[in-house]
Design an enzyme around this catalytic site. Sequence first.
Site, PDB file in Angstrom:
ATOM      1  N   ASN A  12      50.276  15.821   0.232  1.00  0.00           N
ATOM      2  CA  ASN A  12      48.955  15.599  -0.365  1.00  0.00           C
ATOM      3  C   ASN A  12      48.700  14.093  -0.330  1.00  0.00           C
ATOM      4  O   ASN A  12      49.270  13.342  -1.115  1.00  0.00           O
ATOM      5  CB  ASN A  12      48.961  16.120  -1.812  1.00  0.00           C
ATOM      6  N   LYS A  14      46.124  12.514  -1.078  1.00  0.00           N
ATOM      7  CA  LYS A  14      45.209  12.064  -2.146  1.00  0.00           C
ATOM      8  C   LYS A  14      44.149  11.127  -1.545  1.00  0.00           C
ATOM      9  O   LYS A  14      43.755  11.292  -0.399  1.00  0.00           O
ATOM     10  CB  LYS A  14      46.005  11.431  -3.300  1.00  0.00           C
ATOM     11  N   HIS A  98      44.275  20.738  -8.585  1.00  0.00           N
ATOM     12  CA  HIS A  98      45.289  19.694  -8.795  1.00  0.00           C
ATOM     13  C   HIS A  98      45.075  19.070 -10.177  1.00  0.00           C
ATOM     14  O   HIS A  98      43.939  18.956 -10.642  1.00  0.00           O
ATOM     15  CB  HIS A  98      45.174  18.636  -7.699  1.00  0.00           C
ATOM     16  N   GLU A 100      44.986  16.161 -11.158  1.00  0.00           N
ATOM     17  CA  GLU A 100      44.041  15.023 -11.184  1.00  0.00           C
ATOM     18  C   GLU A 100      42.600  15.517 -11.235  1.00  0.00           C
ATOM     19  O   GLU A 100      41.746  14.913 -11.867  1.00  0.00           O
ATOM     20  CB  GLU A 100      44.300  14.115  -9.968  1.00  0.00           C
ATOM     21  N   GLU A 170      53.380  21.599 -10.766  1.00  0.00           N
ATOM     22  CA  GLU A 170      53.467  20.141 -10.808  1.00  0.00           C
ATOM     23  C   GLU A 170      53.382  19.664 -12.266  1.00  0.00           C
ATOM     24  O   GLU A 170      52.271  19.527 -12.807  1.00  0.00           O
ATOM     25  CB  GLU A 170      52.317  19.510 -10.022  1.00  0.00           C
ATOM     26  N   GLY A 176      53.687  10.950  -9.725  1.00  0.00           N
ATOM     27  CA  GLY A 176      53.503   9.521  -9.485  1.00  0.00           C
ATOM     28  C   GLY A 176      54.245   8.631 -10.465  1.00  0.00           C
ATOM     29  O   GLY A 176      54.004   7.425 -10.519  1.00  0.00           O
ATOM     30  N   SER A 216      57.000  13.540  -7.872  1.00  0.00           N
ATOM     31  CA  SER A 216      58.033  12.575  -7.487  1.00  0.00           C
ATOM     32  C   SER A 216      59.136  13.177  -6.603  1.00  0.00           C
ATOM     33  O   SER A 216      60.309  12.830  -6.752  1.00  0.00           O
ATOM     34  CB  SER A 216      58.629  11.901  -8.729  1.00  0.00           C
TER      35      SER A 216
HETATM   36  P1  13P Z   1      53.875  12.314  -6.312  1.00  0.00           P
HETATM   37  O1  13P Z   1      54.767  12.938  -5.259  1.00  0.00           O
HETATM   38  O2  13P Z   1      53.307  11.003  -5.894  1.00  0.00           O
HETATM   39  O3  13P Z   1      54.527  12.319  -7.657  1.00  0.00           O
HETATM   40  O4  13P Z   1      52.595  13.288  -6.431  1.00  0.00           O
HETATM   41  C1  13P Z   1      52.777  14.643  -6.607  1.00  0.00           C
HETATM   42  C2  13P Z   1      51.481  15.326  -6.425  1.00  0.00           C
HETATM   43  O5  13P Z   1      50.582  15.199  -7.255  1.00  0.00           O
HETATM   44  C3  13P Z   1      51.283  16.136  -5.215  1.00  0.00           C
HETATM   45  O6  13P Z   1      50.140  16.901  -5.299  1.00  0.00           O
END
Ligand code: 13P
Length: 254
Positions: A12, A14, A98, A100, A170, A176, A216
């Site tokens: 992803n 982003k 997601h 976010e 997640e 992150g 992560s």
């Molecule tokens: P990270 O791997 O940067 O922690 O992000 C995970 C994520 O949100 C994947 O959709």
Amino acid sequence: MEKERKLIITGNWKMNKTVAESLDLANGLVRELKDVTEVDIAVCPPFTALGAVSEVVIDSNIRLGAQNMSENGYGAHTGEIAAGMLKEFSAKYVILGHSERRQYQRESDELVASKAKAAHEAGLKPIVCVGEQLEDREGGRTEEVVGTQIRGSLAGLTTAQMEGTVVAYEPVWAIGTGKTATSAQAQEVHAFIRNLLGDIFDEDTARIVRIQYGGSVKPDNARELMGQADVDGALVGGASLDVKNFSEIILNSI
Ligand code: 13P
């Protein structure tokens, strides 16, 4: 390692990568991963790079996904992207709900469910994301929160549609932050989700659905996470932005 379900590892990206950077990343991944048959691999670039990346991966073992879509078909929805538009780029997957988007765009379980239904109707496989916040975990409410998200975000799918849906667990506190859930914490929630899918749909469906872990994931923790019985892949953010890191996650998981 021999797994009951074929692993699916998705990047992803982003809101990262220009078109030129996306081309570099996609070309590098095609080169590094060309011999991998054991894992389903997909990348989800930003909308603006879907066309360019599609041309790079089209004849490879890497599939294309998007990071969001509208619950509506074509029409008067300024700023939105319809599932049919993603299909034009031969996208196979679309990430929905997601954390976010749940947090910053206030996406509800109900909205995610209508997007998941629309994705299937257009021939896209949704990757439906769920996960608890840190205060939910610390308050002992992980199962309650994830359970509500699963019931709400997958509501109305047929069993056949559910079988073609990927669930991504997640934990928000692991995204992150460099804080990965331990493999035992991940397995516990994945098993809970699979059990719940058995209750909502049926046992056969629950056995087929692939549940990705996200938060992560890095080259050095991928193998242990992927080794858990109910962890069927990964949804990778930061580490998917680099050819070496994302390739190693996949190669270390085989
Ligand atoms: P990270 O791997 O940067 O922690 O992000 C995970 C994520 O949100 C994947 O959709």
